[in-house]
Write an enzyme that holds these catalytic residues in place. Structure first.
Site, PDB file in Angstrom:
ATOM      1  N   LYS A 150       0.818  -1.204   0.000  1.00 36.11           N
ATOM      2  CA  LYS A 150       0.000   0.000   0.000  1.00 36.11           C
ATOM      3  C   LYS A 150       0.866   1.275   0.000  1.00 36.11           C
ATOM      4  O   LYS A 150       2.077   1.208   0.239  1.00 36.11           O
ATOM      5  CB  LYS A 150      -0.930  -0.006   1.217  1.00 36.11           C
ATOM      6  CG  LYS A 150      -1.940  -1.171   1.210  1.00 36.11           C
ATOM      7  CD  LYS A 150      -2.809  -1.188  -0.035  1.00 36.11           C
ATOM      8  CE  LYS A 150      -4.142  -1.885   0.099  1.00 36.11           C
ATOM      9  NZ  LYS A 150      -4.122  -3.347   0.212  1.00 36.11           N
TER      10      LYS A 150
HETATM   11  C1  LIG Z   1      -5.473  -4.101   0.935  1.00 33.44           C
HETATM   12  C2  LIG Z   1      -6.930  -3.929   1.011  1.00 33.44           C
HETATM   13  C3  LIG Z   1      -7.680  -4.300   2.122  1.00 33.44           C
HETATM   14  C4  LIG Z   1      -7.152  -5.074   3.275  1.00 33.44           C
HETATM   15  O1  LIG Z   1      -5.957  -4.733   3.739  1.00 33.44           O
HETATM   16  P1  LIG Z   1      -4.923  -5.765   4.411  1.00 33.44           P
HETATM   17  O2  LIG Z   1      -4.114  -4.815   5.218  1.00 33.44           O
HETATM   18  O3  LIG Z   1      -4.148  -6.406   3.317  1.00 33.44           O
HETATM   19  O4  LIG Z   1      -5.693  -6.709   5.254  1.00 33.44           O
HETATM   20  C5  LIG Z   1      -9.029  -3.995   2.137  1.00 33.44           C
HETATM   21  N1  LIG Z   1      -9.628  -3.410   1.102  1.00 33.44           N
HETATM   22  C6  LIG Z   1      -8.956  -3.067  -0.001  1.00 33.44           C
HETATM   23  C7  LIG Z   1      -9.671  -2.380  -1.107  1.00 33.44           C
HETATM   24  C8  LIG Z   1      -7.584  -3.339  -0.091  1.00 33.44           C
HETATM   25  O5  LIG Z   1      -6.936  -3.025  -1.211  1.00 33.44           O
END
Ligand SMILES: *Cc1c(COP(=O)(O)O)cnc(C)c1O
Length: 405
Positions: free
Chosen positions: A186
């Site tokens: 992210k």
């Molecule tokens: C990455 C993501 C999540 C969840 O995040 P994690 O930290 O990987 O559990 C939820 N929603 C979206 C749209 C994402 O891209």
């Protein structure tokens, strides 16, 4: 795109602070931790940077979503409206609190189509959960209007859009609650982590307890805390928060680089009249982690994907339509309700109704869409080179089609 591309001495310094005290947990150990509170510091930094009153860190974006749903009172049998294009975490979180995921078409914003949302509302709808995919926003005004009209809560999944804005406010801070993810890929990363954002003190107090076994955190003695409600362990560790603290300070830098590279790439692809771009409700608020664009037909798009693959330059260009993490069509385990343990009856009934071809409107959009990830590491020269290579491949595929007509 991911903040890890620019890891440096800043992240090491923050992690070393924690390693030196040896206190890796965010709560307690007040003496030995020698004033080092990375999780608290990161929460304060998020509030300050994003203009929101409260932030509760969690172990992941997924646990942030589960927490957000729980604190909003979403539970057994409640319906949560979510888009067909998102990450699997969206339905995982909804199922985790006993609720029913109600899938709804996306439009050319690649997020919830407000008209389709309106049609999906029933007396059991408790929450609308737009997902701000690929760094840019859902059209929140019409969604907020629907929520108000029907007394439904809005939970923003801003996991992919840290730093993006809608009409001057940060994504994740506009609904009753919002979530961020700080997983490894992210924009801002903790390696693993997430956050629940809210402007409501009451919701924040619930999130604070829910993510730590229901502890009320009122006393100085953790062992003597009371538990006004049931919670879980969705805590982040101090080591992870330390990484995020260094990263959040770089957010402005990340956004500036993304915007610059995005603009350059978009200018190159804009020279081809057959290419259209994702509709962005507030272009100035785009965090520009991706450039999402469309070709006129699925056949052309598939042709392009094959061409990029053959040239060895497909990496970083996502064809979500065939992707089994992000698009409804390939969520086979969801269609089959492939759960290790028995699901509540209401969830079983709802999942049995799903079929891979249930959303032709979304299919028509997603089957023509490519999202090109914008790297933080590209030089101007590299961005130009990538753009020109993609443009040449598009032209080749278009001329091939013309020749066969
Ligand atoms: C990455 C993501 C999540 C969840 O995040 P994690 O930290 O990987 O559990 C939820 N929603 C979206 C749209 C994402 O891209």
């Amino acid at each position: 795109m991911p903040g890890f591309e620019l890891f440096g001495p800043e992240e090491r310094k923050e992690v070393n602070d924690v390693l030196e005290t040896g206190i890796y947990m965010r709560y307690g150990f007040d003496g030995p931790r020698k004033g080092i509170w990375k999780s608290k510091e990161l929460e304060a930094a998020l509030c300050e940077r994003l203009g929101v009153k409260y932030a509760q860190l969690t172990s992941s974006g997924t646990s942030a979503l589960s927490t957000a749903l729980a604190i909003l009172g979403v539970g057994a049998g409640d319906e949560v409206i979510m888009p067909t294009f998102t990450f699997v975490a969206s339905f995982e979180a909804v199922l985790s609190v006993g609720a029913i995921p109600v899938l709804v078409d996306v439009d050319s914003t690649l997020t919830l189509d407000p008209a389709a949302v309106r049609q999906a509302i029933t007396p059991r709808t408790k929450c609308i959960m737009p997902v701000h995919m690929c760094g840019a926003m859902a059209d929140l005004d019409p969604l907020l209007a629907i929520c108000k009209e029907h007394d439904i809560v809005l939970l923003e999944d801003a996991c992919q859009s840290t730093g993006a804005q809608y009409k001057g406010r940060h994504l994740g801070t506009i609904g009753q609650a919002g979530t961020l993810s700080f997983d490894f890929v992210k924009t801002v990363t903790c390696a693993e982590g997430g956050a629940v954002l809210t402007n409501s003190e009451e919701l924040y107090i619930r999130a604070d307890g829910y993510t730590d076994h229901g502890h009320d955190h009122k006393g100085v003695d953790r062992g003597a805390d009371l538990h006004p409600f049931i919670g879980y362990n969705y805590r982040i560790s101090e080591l992870h928060a330390a990484v995020g603290l260094a990263q959040i300070r770089k957010l402005d830098k990340f956004l500036a680089i993304q915007k610059k590279n995005h603009q350059q790439l978009k200018a190159i692809l804009s020279t081809i009249p057959e290419i259209t771009f994702r509709q962005i409700p507030d272009p100035s608020g785009d965090s520009c982690t991706f450039l999402s664009w469309f070709l006129p037909t699925e056949a052309l798009t598939r042709g392009l994907v094959a061409e990029l693959k053959e040239q060895g330059i497909l990496a970083g260009n996502f064809y979500w339509f065939d992707n089994n993490w992000h698009y409804y069509r390939k969520w086979t385990h969801l269609h089959q309700a492939a759960s290790l343990n028995r699901l509540p009856e209401a969830q079983q009934i709802a999942l049995k109704k799903l079929s891979p071809d249930a959303f032709p409107v979304s299919d028509r959009i997603m089957s023509r869409c490519i999202s090109t990830a914008i790297s933080l590491a590209w030089t101007e020269e590299q961005t130009k080179d990538k753009g020109e290579k993609i443009a040449a491949a598009v032209k080749k595929v278009l001329s091939r089609e013309k020749a066969t007509v």
